[in-house]
Enzyme design. Structure first.
Site, PDB file in Angstrom:
ATOM      1  N   CYS A 125       0.730  -0.984  -0.209  1.00 43.56           N
ATOM      2  CA  CYS A 125       0.171   0.005   0.057  1.00 43.56           C
ATOM      3  C   CYS A 125       0.895   1.326  -0.112  1.00 43.56           C
ATOM      4  O   CYS A 125       1.154   1.903   1.010  1.00 43.56           O
ATOM      5  CB  CYS A 125      -1.007  -0.067   1.083  1.00 43.56           C
ATOM      6  SG  CYS A 125      -1.762  -1.498   1.506  1.00 43.56           S
ATOM      7  N   ALA A 127       1.391   4.333  -1.918  1.00 42.98           N
ATOM      8  CA  ALA A 127       1.448   5.779  -2.196  1.00 42.98           C
ATOM      9  C   ALA A 127       1.104   6.387  -0.700  1.00 42.98           C
ATOM     10  O   ALA A 127       0.692   6.042   0.183  1.00 42.98           O
ATOM     11  CB  ALA A 127       0.125   6.187  -3.056  1.00 42.98           C
ATOM     12  N   PRO A 128       1.867   7.526  -0.728  1.00 41.75           N
ATOM     13  CA  PRO A 128       2.586   8.406  -1.702  1.00 41.75           C
ATOM     14  C   PRO A 128       4.079   8.243  -1.832  1.00 41.75           C
ATOM     15  O   PRO A 128       4.759   8.768  -2.753  1.00 41.75           O
ATOM     16  CB  PRO A 128       2.414   9.906  -1.250  1.00 41.75           C
ATOM     17  CG  PRO A 128       2.380   9.653   0.331  1.00 41.75           C
ATOM     18  CD  PRO A 128       1.903   8.399   0.789  1.00 41.75           C
ATOM     19  N   GLU A 149       0.243   0.323  -5.528  1.00 41.98           N
ATOM     20  CA  GLU A 149      -0.649   0.997  -5.049  1.00 41.98           C
ATOM     21  C   GLU A 149      -2.030   0.645  -5.537  1.00 41.98           C
ATOM     22  O   GLU A 149      -2.288   0.519  -6.773  1.00 41.98           O
ATOM     23  CB  GLU A 149      -0.507   2.868  -5.434  1.00 41.98           C
ATOM     24  CG  GLU A 149      -1.621   3.658  -4.874  1.00 41.98           C
ATOM     25  CD  GLU A 149      -2.117   3.469  -3.627  1.00 41.98           C
ATOM     26  OE1 GLU A 149      -3.259   3.396  -3.429  1.00 41.98           O
ATOM     27  OE2 GLU A 149      -1.115   3.399  -2.559  1.00 41.98           O
ATOM     28  N   CYS A 246      -1.219   3.356  11.261  1.00 43.49           N
ATOM     29  CA  CYS A 246      -1.261   4.737  12.130  1.00 43.49           C
ATOM     30  C   CYS A 246      -2.457   5.088  12.857  1.00 43.49           C
ATOM     31  O   CYS A 246      -3.073   5.819  13.277  1.00 43.49           O
ATOM     32  CB  CYS A 246      -1.171   6.189  11.372  1.00 43.49           C
ATOM     33  SG  CYS A 246      -2.320   6.382   9.925  1.00 43.49           S
TER      34      CYS A 246
END
Length: 470
Positions: A125, A127-128, A149, A246
């Site tokens: 996963c 990006a960015p 992505e 996160c």
């Protein structure tokens, strides 16, 4: 004394209700290492920190302050400059990245201490591109990075950031995790920085609070399980799965580690840390898998959770792959192209439509396999097109570490001229050559321009030019 305590509790409640979503703090009360008062104060009174990570492949003189403890190339800045108007940023000399995320570098270095042969790494996963460039910095040219992505509209920024980083051992794909089911046992290391409820970014992005709910946490947990189940067969036996979010919620963190160890019999890997870093080491409730929590107020960074697991069983091999032969390329064209690449014999050259590309030779077979099974958006470095005996060079070549700078003109720019170039404005400069030229700042390439007797044609890509005013 009782009145003081009552007032303190009222103050804390008022602060909590003003700042955080309903039931958010209550949901964290029993999370490992959670200190409510410290957590609230860090969000209320401390601004999010600014940190950058230096590109080890493009050494530059960059003013930094304090080093990030768990990443040798990571540094905090006391003030946040305008990165948009720093040519070194556009040249790929550094990446602006949240400090806690750089812990993945420490995990990678721990893994590589045990696994010193060449590896294939997947950032699922991606990006960015912060964690992709971080992974890439920890790899040698004999290692391969695949940065995937899922969301098509986010692929361009991922590609741009990897182009700036300059390495040629990178492939960018745009696939759903389930598409990797067809390449069993391909990767030695897989990073899943999973989509999550985002509570670790509340201080950096207060708008994220509007998206948080207990229902969303549960939905994220289900999505994370699906992603991990889909990607599991692509990991080799004895390969490493790095999992991160996160989020602070145990449903997205320790519960996921327990699920992985139960469902797939993965083995937890303990990552060494120092007490002074402020990271909270945890164990999942059932399988006692090691995890690492980052809380603002305890670490100099934002919220993060990370864990590392080793796969103990095999998912089989690439039984359905057949090599359908190699592309036949015109020898004369190839010789012209090779002149633009340093150590050209170390590269595999190929064409996509009219564009010439190159990737480190040892990744030729991997590229063929991935091309058969996945949708590839970038592979190695795009060199450009040939028009007769002349190369129309690509922007990727300008930023690549593989370019043979002796084969092209180079025009140094001062900062004002570099900003003009990055805006695609007219550049106030005396023309001293003719033809295609690398436009450079402090020795680092920014892109191409064509020097003509009475003007300069600016070929900096329109889609990434500076649009804002200084």
């Amino acid at each position: 004394m009782n009145l003081q305590r009552k007032n303190l509790r009222k103050f804390e409640t008022d602060m909590d209700n003003y700042t955080f979503p309903a039931r958010f703090l209550e949901s964290l009360e029993h999370e490992p290492g959670f200190d409510r008062q410290n957590f609230v104060e860090a969000h209320q009174s401390e601004a999010a920190l600014t940190s950058i990570r230096i590109n080890p492949f493009k050494p530059a003189t960059i003013k930094t302050d304090e080093q990030v403890p768990w990443c040798a190339q990571g540094f905090y800045l006391n003030t946040r400059p305008s990165f948009t108007f720093d040519p070194l940023f556009h040249a790929g000399a550094y990446y602006v990245q949240e400090a806690s995320s750089m812990f993945i570098d420490h995990i990678m270095k721990t893994i590589r201490a045990e696994k010193d042969e060449p590896v294939k790494v997947l950032d699922l996963c991606a990006a960015p591109g912060g964690k992709s460039t971080l992974l890439n910095s920890a790899l040698a040219s004999s290692d391969l990075l695949v940065a995937n992505e899922i969301i098509k509209t986010r692929v361009p920024i991922l590609t741009d950031n990897l182009n700036r980083w300059g390495t040629s051992n990178v492939i960018v794909t745009n696939n759903d995790p389930k598409d990797f089911n067809s390449i069993h046992s391909f990767f030695d290391i897989v990073l899943v920085d999973a989509p999550c409820s985002g509570s670790g970014m509340f201080r950096k992005d207060p708008a994220a609070m509007n998206e948080w709910s207990e229902g969303n946490v549960n939905l994220c947990h289900q999505r994370q399980e699906r992603i991990l189940a889909d990607i599991y067969p692509a990991l080799k036996e004895d390969g490493y799965l790095i999992y991160s979010t996160c989020s602070y919620s145990h449903q997205e963190n320790e519960d996921i580690l327990d699920w992985l160890c139960t469902e797939f019999d993965l083995e937890s890997v303990r990552i060494p840390i120092y007490k002074e870093w402020g990271i909270v080491e945890t164990e999942s409730p059932v399988k006692k898998a090691w995890g690492y929590r980052f809380y603002p107020g305890k670490v100099k960074g934002e919220g993060l959770f990370a864990g590392c697991l080793r796969k103990k069983t095999s998912s089989g091999g690439l039984s359905n792959y057949k090599n359908n032969g190699q592309q036949k390329l015109p020898a004369k064209e190839m010789e012209l192209i090779k002149a633009y690449i340093n150590n050209a014999d170390d590269f595999y050259f190929f064409k996509v439509n009219d564009d010439w590309l190159a990737i480190n030779r040892e990744h030729k077979e991997s590229l063929n396999i991935l091309h058969r099974h996945l949708y590839i958006k970038k592979s190695g470095v795009r060199i450009g097109k040939l028009a007769g005996n002349d190369l129309i060079p690509d922007h990727e070549l300008a930023l690549s570490l593989a370019i043979n700078k002796d084969a092209v003109l180079s025009t140094p720019l001062n900062k004002e001229q570099a900003i003009q170039y990055l805006r695609r404005d007219n550049i106030d400069i005396t023309i001293t050559g003719k033809g295609w030229s690398l436009m450079t700042y402090e020795g680092h390439a920014l892109g191409w321009a064509k020097l003509l007797p009475n003007r300069i044609n600016n070929y900096y890509p329109k889609e990434i030019r500076i649009m804002t005013q200084q």
